[in-house]
Scaffold this motif. Structure first.
Motif, mmCIF file in Angstrom:
data_model
loop_
_atom_site.group_PDB
_atom_site.id
_atom_site.type_symbol
_atom_site.label_atom_id
_atom_site.label_comp_id
_atom_site.label_asym_id
_atom_site.label_seq_id
_atom_site.Cartn_x
_atom_site.Cartn_y
_atom_site.Cartn_z
ATOM 1 N N PRO A 250 0.817 -1.223 0.000
ATOM 2 C CA PRO A 250 0.000 0.000 0.000
ATOM 3 C C PRO A 250 0.851 1.273 0.000
ATOM 4 O O PRO A 250 1.743 1.439 0.824
ATOM 5 N N MET A 251 0.566 2.132 -0.953
ATOM 6 C CA MET A 251 1.328 3.375 -1.075
ATOM 7 C C MET A 251 1.012 4.329 0.077
ATOM 8 O O MET A 251 1.807 5.172 0.430
ATOM 9 N N ASP A 252 -0.166 4.177 0.673
ATOM 10 C CA ASP A 252 -0.545 4.978 1.834
ATOM 11 C C ASP A 252 -0.806 4.024 2.993
ATOM 12 O O ASP A 252 -1.909 3.499 3.137
ATOM 13 N N ASP A 253 0.235 3.794 3.803
ATOM 14 C CA ASP A 253 0.045 2.843 4.911
ATOM 15 C C ASP A 253 -0.477 3.528 6.177
ATOM 16 O O ASP A 253 -0.704 2.874 7.195
ATOM 17 N N LYS A 254 -0.712 4.829 6.091
ATOM 18 C CA LYS A 254 -1.219 5.574 7.251
ATOM 19 C C LYS A 254 -2.583 5.037 7.692
ATOM 20 O O LYS A 254 -2.845 4.878 8.883
ATOM 21 N N GLU B 127 -3.673 3.436 11.257
ATOM 22 C CA GLU B 127 -4.826 3.945 12.008
ATOM 23 C C GLU B 127 -5.796 2.810 12.338
ATOM 24 O O GLU B 127 -6.379 2.771 13.431
ATOM 25 N N LEU B 128 -5.966 1.879 11.384
ATOM 26 C CA LEU B 128 -6.824 0.718 11.635
ATOM 27 C C LEU B 128 -6.257 -0.122 12.773
ATOM 28 O O LEU B 128 -7.001 -0.561 13.660
ATOM 29 N N ILE B 129 -4.947 -0.350 12.755
ATOM 30 C CA ILE B 129 -4.318 -1.136 13.820
ATOM 31 C C ILE B 129 -4.523 -0.470 15.175
ATOM 32 O O ILE B 129 -4.810 -1.141 16.181
ATOM 33 N N ASP B 130 -4.432 0.864 15.220
ATOM 34 C CA ASP B 130 -4.707 1.595 16.466
ATOM 35 C C ASP B 130 -6.144 1.361 16.920
ATOM 36 O O ASP B 130 -6.405 1.155 18.120
ATOM 37 N N MET B 131 -7.080 1.379 15.972
ATOM 38 C CA MET B 131 -8.490 1.149 16.307
ATOM 39 C C MET B 131 -8.695 -0.266 16.831
ATOM 40 O O MET B 131 -9.469 -0.490 17.766
ATOM 41 N N ILE B 132 -7.984 -1.216 16.225
ATOM 42 C CA ILE B 132 -8.083 -2.609 16.682
ATOM 43 C C ILE B 132 -7.557 -2.729 18.108
ATOM 44 O O ILE B 132 -8.170 -3.369 18.974
ATOM 45 N N ILE C 182 -12.921 -2.025 16.654
ATOM 46 C CA ILE C 182 -13.279 -2.817 15.475
ATOM 47 C C ILE C 182 -13.843 -4.160 15.928
ATOM 48 O O ILE C 182 -13.289 -4.806 16.832
ATOM 49 N N ASP C 183 -14.933 -4.591 15.312
ATOM 50 C CA ASP C 183 -15.561 -5.863 15.686
ATOM 51 C C ASP C 183 -15.146 -7.028 14.792
ATOM 52 O O ASP C 183 -15.110 -8.177 15.234
ATOM 53 N N ALA C 184 -14.886 -6.725 13.524
ATOM 54 C CA ALA C 184 -14.544 -7.793 12.577
ATOM 55 C C ALA C 184 -13.596 -7.249 11.520
ATOM 56 O O ALA C 184 -13.588 -6.051 11.227
ATOM 57 N N ILE C 185 -12.799 -8.141 10.938
ATOM 58 C CA ILE C 185 -11.885 -7.749 9.871
ATOM 59 C C ILE C 185 -11.970 -8.782 8.748
ATOM 60 O O ILE C 185 -12.164 -9.972 8.997
ATOM 61 N N THR C 186 -11.858 -8.294 7.511
ATOM 62 C CA THR C 186 -11.980 -9.181 6.354
ATOM 63 C C THR C 186 -10.714 -9.129 5.507
ATOM 64 O O THR C 186 -10.088 -8.076 5.363
ATOM 65 N N PHE C 187 -10.365 -10.282 4.946
ATOM 66 C CA PHE C 187 -9.208 -10.388 4.047
ATOM 67 C C PHE C 187 -9.635 -11.141 2.789
ATOM 68 O O PHE C 187 -10.286 -12.189 2.871
ATOM 69 N N LYS D 76 2.952 -6.913 7.809
ATOM 70 C CA LYS D 76 4.211 -6.202 7.559
ATOM 71 C C LYS D 76 4.185 -4.800 8.154
ATOM 72 O O LYS D 76 5.193 -4.285 8.636
ATOM 73 N N ILE D 77 3.014 -4.181 8.106
ATOM 74 C CA ILE D 77 2.879 -2.816 8.614
ATOM 75 C C ILE D 77 2.831 -2.782 10.144
ATOM 76 O O ILE D 77 3.240 -1.806 10.764
ATOM 77 N N ALA D 78 2.379 -3.875 10.742
ATOM 78 C CA ALA D 78 2.242 -3.927 12.206
ATOM 79 C C ALA D 78 3.605 -3.955 12.891
ATOM 80 O O ALA D 78 4.513 -4.672 12.461
ATOM 81 N N ASP D 79 3.748 -3.193 13.981
ATOM 82 C CA ASP D 79 5.005 -3.182 14.740
ATOM 83 C C ASP D 79 5.167 -4.449 15.569
ATOM 84 O O ASP D 79 6.241 -5.038 15.612
ATOM 85 N N ASN D 80 4.089 -4.857 16.224
ATOM 86 C CA ASN D 80 4.142 -6.049 17.071
ATOM 87 C C ASN D 80 3.164 -7.085 16.519
ATOM 88 O O ASN D 80 1.975 -7.067 16.829
ATOM 89 N N LYS D 81 3.674 -7.968 15.680
ATOM 90 C CA LYS D 81 2.817 -8.927 14.976
ATOM 91 C C LYS D 81 2.151 -9.919 15.926
ATOM 92 O O LYS D 81 0.974 -10.237 15.784
ATOM 93 N N GLN D 82 2.904 -10.407 16.912
ATOM 94 C CA GLN D 82 2.338 -11.394 17.836
ATOM 95 C C GLN D 82 1.231 -10.785 18.693
ATOM 96 O O GLN D 82 0.194 -11.419 18.917
ATOM 97 N N GLU D 83 1.449 -9.572 19.147
ATOM 98 C CA GLU D 83 0.439 -8.908 19.963
ATOM 99 C C GLU D 83 -0.816 -8.630 19.136
ATOM 100 O O GLU D 83 -1.945 -8.800 19.614
#
Length: 256
Positions: free
Chosen positions: A162-166, A170-175, A180-185, A196-203
């Motif tokens: 993603p060219m705009d990972d901001k 922000e979504l990760i902060d909301m999670i 956030i109640d649900a996420i889709t992939f 890849k964008i997440a700082d703490n993947k395990q958390e």
């Protein structure tokens, strides 16, 4: 019952329908694309177009392929004279909208499902064009070649980080804030880029498992979620509408 907040990670140009479905089903959609798609007029695509008259079959695996051909080689689709196989309803509908007849669409909307159909029909000794993204899994051309077919691969678009990972951050902060109640992939790369964008993947994985309903479009994307130890569900039919229907049905059952 409060309405669920659903995160949609698919590319922006494909997300409008998903957002509409969420709203229609009584939820609130948050769009944070973890994947960008860019049509490209690659040398391999030009080569495929030049060999149009040699093709017995052409395979469209996504709507973006058709968008790319329309953008760079509009006459190609208008004068195509071979059989057409597609993966997925959306791809099939866009092909038909462009005046094409779909000869084969597997019930299982995956490369594996299409391969099975080619095996059943004993399609061999054919020249098959496959315009797609260069990052796609190799199983489709490999298995078609094993059946004795000649495959012409062409890069029709790029799947980009993603060219705009901001918005994803922000979504990760909301999670993390339990907003956030649900996420889709909808593809393996939407999952990979998200982490890849997440700082703490395990958390982040732990929070998803503890607080969110994770829904993916099918088993290929599910395989990547398993790599991150994420619990998931996916529908019997691998489409966005079916994915959303399953999401809301499951969420309501869990929150009654």
């Amino acid at each position: 019952m409060s309405k669920p907040v659903v995160a949609i990670t698919r590319p922006k140009d494909r997300a409008k329908k998903a957002c509409e479905i969420v709203e229609k089903l009584g939820g609130s959609a948050i769009l944070a694309p973890t994947l960008d798609l860019e049509p490209v007029n690659s040398e391999s695509l030009k080569n495929l177009v030049s060999k149009k008259d040699e093709l017995d079959w052409i395979i469209f695996t996504s709507p973006t392929t058709i968008v790319s051909l329309n953008k760079f080689h509009p006459e190609f689709l208008k004068s195509l004279n071979c059989k057409l196989a597609v993966i997925g309803n959306k791809t099939g509908k866009l092909a038909e909208k462009n005046g094409l007849t779909v000869d084969l669409m597997p019930q299982d909307f995956t490369a594996e499902g299409l391969i099975e159909e080619f095996k059943k029909r004993e399609i061999t000794n054919q020249t098959i064009g496959i315009p797609r993204t260069a990052s796609a899994r190799p199983i489709l051309p490999e298995e078609l070649e094993k059946l004795g077919n000649k495959v012409i691969l062409a890069e029709a678009y790029k799947s980009l980080f993603p060219m705009d990972d901001k918005t994803v951050k922000e979504l990760i902060d909301m999670i993390e804030n339990k907003e956030i109640d649900a996420i889709t992939f909808t593809s393996p790369l939407t999952v990979e880029n998200f982490f890849k964008i997440a700082d703490n993947k395990q958390e982040l994985a732990k929070i998803l498992n503890d607080n969110l309903l994770t829904v993916c479009i099918g088993p290929i994307t599910a395989n990547v979620l398993e790599k991150y130890d994420i619990a998931y569900i996916y529908p019997d039919t691998y489409t966005v509408p079916d994915m959303m229907e399953l999401l809301f049905k499951t969420w309501r059952e869990e929150n009654e």
